[in-house]
Scaffold this motif. Structure first.
Motif, PDB file in Angstrom:
ATOM      1  N   ILE A  20      66.127  27.395  34.351  1.00 18.42           N
ATOM      2  CA  ILE A  20      67.279  26.716  33.342  1.00 18.42           C
ATOM      3  C   ILE A  20      68.522  26.445  34.239  1.00 18.42           C
ATOM      4  O   ILE A  20      69.312  25.537  34.580  1.00 18.42           O
ATOM      5  CB  ILE A  20      67.151  27.284  32.110  1.00 18.42           C
ATOM      6  CG1 ILE A  20      65.936  27.028  31.379  1.00 18.42           C
ATOM      7  CG2 ILE A  20      68.493  26.542  31.239  1.00 18.42           C
ATOM      8  CD1 ILE A  20      66.052  27.789  29.996  1.00 18.42           C
ATOM      9  N   GLY A  21      68.849  27.819  34.822  1.00 21.44           N
ATOM     10  CA  GLY A  21      70.074  28.078  35.582  1.00 21.44           C
ATOM     11  C   GLY A  21      70.225  27.021  36.666  1.00 21.44           C
ATOM     12  O   GLY A  21      71.116  26.382  37.013  1.00 21.44           O
ATOM     13  N   SER A  22      68.793  26.857  37.210  1.00 16.81           N
ATOM     14  CA  SER A  22      68.872  25.980  38.664  1.00 16.81           C
ATOM     15  C   SER A  22      68.995  24.300  38.158  1.00 16.81           C
ATOM     16  O   SER A  22      69.638  23.702  38.783  1.00 16.81           O
ATOM     17  CB  SER A  22      67.448  26.299  39.402  1.00 16.81           C
ATOM     18  OG  SER A  22      67.532  27.471  39.875  1.00 16.81           O
ATOM     19  N   LYS A 160      64.901  33.195  40.765  1.00 15.67           N
ATOM     20  CA  LYS A 160      66.115  33.681  40.881  1.00 15.67           C
ATOM     21  C   LYS A 160      66.915  33.043  42.309  1.00 15.67           C
ATOM     22  O   LYS A 160      68.177  32.594  42.362  1.00 15.67           O
ATOM     23  CB  LYS A 160      66.255  35.183  41.074  1.00 15.67           C
ATOM     24  CG  LYS A 160      65.924  35.882  39.715  1.00 15.67           C
ATOM     25  CD  LYS A 160      66.295  37.166  39.747  1.00 15.67           C
ATOM     26  CE  LYS A 160      65.902  37.736  38.285  1.00 15.67           C
ATOM     27  NZ  LYS A 160      66.107  39.324  38.356  1.00 15.67           N
ATOM     28  N   LYS A 161      66.105  33.029  43.615  1.00 13.19           N
ATOM     29  CA  LYS A 161      66.713  32.642  44.718  1.00 13.19           C
ATOM     30  C   LYS A 161      66.931  31.240  44.651  1.00 13.19           C
ATOM     31  O   LYS A 161      67.756  30.607  45.086  1.00 13.19           O
ATOM     32  CB  LYS A 161      65.869  33.063  45.805  1.00 13.19           C
ATOM     33  CG  LYS A 161      66.264  34.538  46.268  1.00 13.19           C
ATOM     34  CD  LYS A 161      65.459  34.721  47.666  1.00 13.19           C
ATOM     35  CE  LYS A 161      65.872  36.139  47.994  1.00 13.19           C
ATOM     36  NZ  LYS A 161      65.311  37.204  47.462  1.00 13.19           N
ATOM     37  N   VAL A 166      70.919  26.831  44.006  1.00 19.70           N
ATOM     38  CA  VAL A 166      71.716  25.356  43.463  1.00 19.70           C
ATOM     39  C   VAL A 166      73.003  25.856  43.122  1.00 19.70           C
ATOM     40  O   VAL A 166      74.007  25.131  43.159  1.00 19.70           O
ATOM     41  CB  VAL A 166      70.759  25.194  42.344  1.00 19.70           C
ATOM     42  CG1 VAL A 166      71.401  24.024  41.457  1.00 19.70           C
ATOM     43  CG2 VAL A 166      69.568  24.726  42.493  1.00 19.70           C
ATOM     44  N   LEU A 167      73.199  27.160  42.637  1.00 23.49           N
ATOM     45  CA  LEU A 167      74.534  27.420  42.503  1.00 23.49           C
ATOM     46  C   LEU A 167      75.590  27.458  43.563  1.00 23.49           C
ATOM     47  O   LEU A 167      76.678  26.972  43.273  1.00 23.49           O
ATOM     48  CB  LEU A 167      74.616  28.921  41.851  1.00 23.49           C
ATOM     49  CG  LEU A 167      75.908  29.499  41.342  1.00 23.49           C
ATOM     50  CD1 LEU A 167      76.617  28.670  40.178  1.00 23.49           C
ATOM     51  CD2 LEU A 167      75.789  31.053  40.605  1.00 23.49           C
ATOM     52  N   THR A 168      75.066  28.015  44.635  1.00 30.85           N
ATOM     53  CA  THR A 168      75.891  27.778  45.801  1.00 30.85           C
ATOM     54  C   THR A 168      76.241  26.601  46.268  1.00 30.85           C
ATOM     55  O   THR A 168      77.355  26.037  46.424  1.00 30.85           O
ATOM     56  CB  THR A 168      75.123  28.597  47.045  1.00 30.85           C
ATOM     57  OG1 THR A 168      74.801  29.679  46.772  1.00 30.85           O
ATOM     58  CG2 THR A 168      75.926  28.525  48.409  1.00 30.85           C
ATOM     59  N   SER A 169      75.191  25.553  46.141  1.00 29.31           N
ATOM     60  CA  SER A 169      75.439  24.197  46.416  1.00 29.31           C
ATOM     61  C   SER A 169      76.525  23.367  45.626  1.00 29.31           C
ATOM     62  O   SER A 169      77.268  22.749  45.930  1.00 29.31           O
ATOM     63  CB  SER A 169      73.994  23.301  46.455  1.00 29.31           C
ATOM     64  OG  SER A 169      74.181  22.012  46.754  1.00 29.31           O
ATOM     65  N   ILE A 201      74.473  22.275  53.791  1.00 23.82           N
ATOM     66  CA  ILE A 201      74.740  23.794  54.137  1.00 23.82           C
ATOM     67  C   ILE A 201      73.808  24.394  53.515  1.00 23.82           C
ATOM     68  O   ILE A 201      73.356  25.487  53.891  1.00 23.82           O
ATOM     69  CB  ILE A 201      76.249  24.133  53.788  1.00 23.82           C
ATOM     70  CG1 ILE A 201      77.211  23.690  54.530  1.00 23.82           C
ATOM     71  CG2 ILE A 201      76.293  25.671  53.825  1.00 23.82           C
ATOM     72  CD1 ILE A 201      78.551  23.640  53.952  1.00 23.82           C
ATOM     73  N   THR A 202      73.565  24.149  52.233  1.00 25.89           N
ATOM     74  CA  THR A 202      72.609  24.762  51.335  1.00 25.89           C
ATOM     75  C   THR A 202      71.189  24.647  51.969  1.00 25.89           C
ATOM     76  O   THR A 202      70.116  25.703  51.766  1.00 25.89           O
ATOM     77  CB  THR A 202      72.487  24.529  49.901  1.00 25.89           C
ATOM     78  OG1 THR A 202      73.996  24.280  49.564  1.00 25.89           O
ATOM     79  CG2 THR A 202      72.083  25.423  48.822  1.00 25.89           C
TER      80      THR A 202
END
Length: 449
Positions: A20-22, A160-161, A166-169, A201-202
C-alpha cells in the motif's frame, strides 16, 4: 485453527502495508506534479499537465501489464520452488521491457499530433502540453526497467524494498520539480525533467538491489537467452492486462476530450477529482495486489482453505477503509480541491469536483469487490473473464458518459462511472462463483473461496 487464522491475517496485513505504501507513494508521485504546477505555475499549466498525463499513459501501459504478469508468474514459480525459471526470467524480461520502452518512446514522438487532435486539446494549452510530453517520452525506457525490476523485487518477498524505492523516487520527484521550477524557473519543462530524472536515478538503484537478490540463485547469469515457454506464460497474463490497461487509458483519452469541451474550470475540476479518486483507491489496490500474489501461490499449492480466508480478510479490511474514505469525501471535499486549485476563485470547477466526488462514494464500495474478484481471476489465470469485466466496465463508462452529456451535462461523468462499475461488479462476482464451483467439484467438498 483460530491461531492459524490469526497468523495468516497478520501475515497478510503486514505484507500489504509496504504494498500500500508503494502504491500510495507512486500515486502521490503522479499527483505531486499536478499540485506543484497548480500552486507554483498556474491553472493553464495544470490543465496542460493533466492532458499530457492522459496521453503519456498510452505509452507506458505495457509496463503495467508486464509488471502485473511478473508478480503473478514469479509468485507461482516461488510456490513451486522453480529457481531455474526465476533466474532466467529476471534478465530476459528486463531486456525485453527495455527494448519495448525504447520503441514506444520513439513511436510517441510521431503519434502525439494525432492524439492531441483526438483529445480536442484547447489551442492555448497545445504548446505547453507538447513540451511536457516531449521531455517525458525520453524517460519512458527508464520507467519500463524500473517498474519491471521493482515487480521482481516484490515477488521475491521484499515488498519493503519496493516501497522504499517508490518513496525515494517520489521524494526525488518533488525535490527536483521544486528545484527546476522555483530555482531555475524552467516552468512546465522543469516539471517533466524532474519526473524523468527521478525515475532514472531510482531505476539504477532498483537494478542494483535486484542483482544482489538474484546472484544467490545458482542459475542466475548476466546473459539473455529468451525462453519461449516462459514468454508464453508471461504473455498469457501480460497481453490481456496490457490490452485492459490500454483500453483504460484510451477511455481516459475520450473522457478528457469530453471534459475539454466545458472549458478550463471543468478541465481542472476533472483532473483534480480523478487524481483524488485514484489516490483514494490505493489501499484497496494494495490489498488486491496482496491477494493476487498470495492467491497465485495458494492456487499453485492447492491451499484452498487459506485462499478462502485470505479473500475474506482482505475484502473486509478494504470495506472498512472504503467507509473511512467516504467520510473524508463528505467532510473535506473543499480542502481536497484546494490542493490543486483555489475553490473560491474557480467555483464552477469546485462544483464539478464536489459533485463527482460525493456521488463516487457508492462506486467505491463496488470497487472493493471488483478489485478483489479480479485478483482471484488473475491468480487463477482466468484472463478472458478478467478482461471481460474490465472492458465491459470501460465501454459502459465511456459510452454512457457520451450519451448523457447532452441530457446531464457534466454530471454525465460520475453517472457513467457508476454504471460501468456496477456491470464489472456483477460480472466479476459471477465468474468467481464459477471458480468456487470448479474447486468444490475437484475436491468434492463445499466451496472454499
Amino acid at each position: 485453527m483460530l491461531r492459524n487464522t490469526h497468523a495468516l491475517n497478520k501475515k497478510l496485513f503486514l505484507f500489504s502495508l509496504p504494498m500500500i505504501g508503494s502504491l500510495l507513494t507512486q500515486q502521490l508521485y503522479n499527483v505531486a506534479d499536478m499540485i506543484i504546477v497548480g500552486q507554483f505555475i498556474g491553472v493553464a499549466e495544470l490543465a496542460a499537465v493533466g492532458n499530457a498525463g492522459t496521453v503519456l499513459l498510452l505509452f507506458i501501459v505495457i509496463s503495467g501489464g508486464i509488471e502485473l504478469a511478473v508478480e503473478i508468474i514469479f509468485s507461482r514459480y516461488i510456490g513451486k520452488n522453480d529457481q531455474y525459471r526465476l533466474a532466467k526470467g529476471t534478465t530476459n524480461i528486463l531486456v525485453f521491457g527495455a527494448l519495448l520502452g525504447v520503441l514506444l518512446a520513439a513511436a510517441g514522438f510521431f503519434l502525439l499530433p494525432l492524439l492531441f487532435k483526438m483529445m480536442n486539446v484547447p489551442e492555448q494549452l497545445l504548446q505547453l502540453t507538447k513540451i511536457y510530453c516531449h521531455i517525458y517520452l525520453l524517460g519512458v525506457p527508464f520507467i519500463y526497467i524500473y517498474d519491471i525490476s521493482r515487480a521482481m523485487i516484490t515477488s521475491l518477498g521484499d515488498a519493503k524494498k519496493s516501497f522504499y524505492l517508490v518513496l525515494t523516487s517520489s521524494l526525488l520527484n518533488v525535490v527536483l520539480n521544486l528545484l527546476f521550477i522555483l530555482v531555475f524557473h524552467m516552468g512546465i519543462a522543469g516539471a517533466a525533467l524532474g519526473t524523468i530524472l527521478s525515475q532514472g536515478i531510482t531505476m539504477c538503484i532498483s537494478l542494483m538491489i535486484l542483482y544482489h537478490k538474484s546472484k544467490s540463485n545458482p542459475y542466475f547469469q548476466l546473459s539473455v537467452s529468451f525462453d519461449s515457454i516462459q514468454l508464453k506464460e508471461i504473455s498469457r497474463i501480460a497481453v490481456p492486462s496490457i490490452f485492459q490497461q490500454f483500453v483504460i487509458t484510451l477511455s481516459s483519452v475520450f473522457l478528457q476530450a469530453f471534459a475539454n469541451r466545458f472549458g478550463n474550470d471543468v478541465i481542472i475540476g476533472f483532473i483534480a477529482v480523478t487524481k483524488v479518486l485514484a489516490v483514494s483507491r490505493i489501499v484497496i489496490s494494495g490489498f488486491s495486489q496482496t491477494l493476487s500474489i498470495f492467491s497465485a501461490q495458494m492456487f499453485a499449492g492447492k491451499k484452498y482453505t487459506d485462499l478462502k480466508q485470505t479473500y475474506r480478510f482482505l475484502t473486509q479490511a478494504s470495506l472498512l477503509y472504503a467507509a473511512f474514505v467516504s467520510l473524508v469525501f463528505l467532510v473535506f471535499s473543499e480542502q481536497l480541491c484546494n490542493f490543486f486549485f483555489n475553490s473560491q476563485q474557480h467555483p464552477e470547477g469546485y462544483l464539478f469536483f464536489r459533485s463527482y466526488l460525493i456521488f463516487s462514494i457508492g462506486t467505491l464500495f463496488m470497487t472493493v469487490f471488483k478489485f478483489m474478484n479480479e485478483s482471484i481471476l488473475r491468480s487463477a489465470l482466468r484472463m478472458k473473464e478478467y478482461l471481460l469485466c474490465n472492458i465491459g466496465d470501460l465501454l459502459v463508462k465511456v459510452g454512457s458518459t457520451y450519451l448523457l452529456l447532452t441530457l446531464a451535462s457534466s454530471d454525465a461523468f460520475w453517472i457513467g462511472e457508476g454504471l460501468g462499475r456496477l456491470l464489472a461488479f456483477g460480472l466479476s462476482a459471477y465468474f468467481v462463483l464459477q471458480i468456487k464451483r470448479t474447486i468444490s467439484l475437484s475436491i468434492k467438498e463445499p466451496p472454499s473461496i
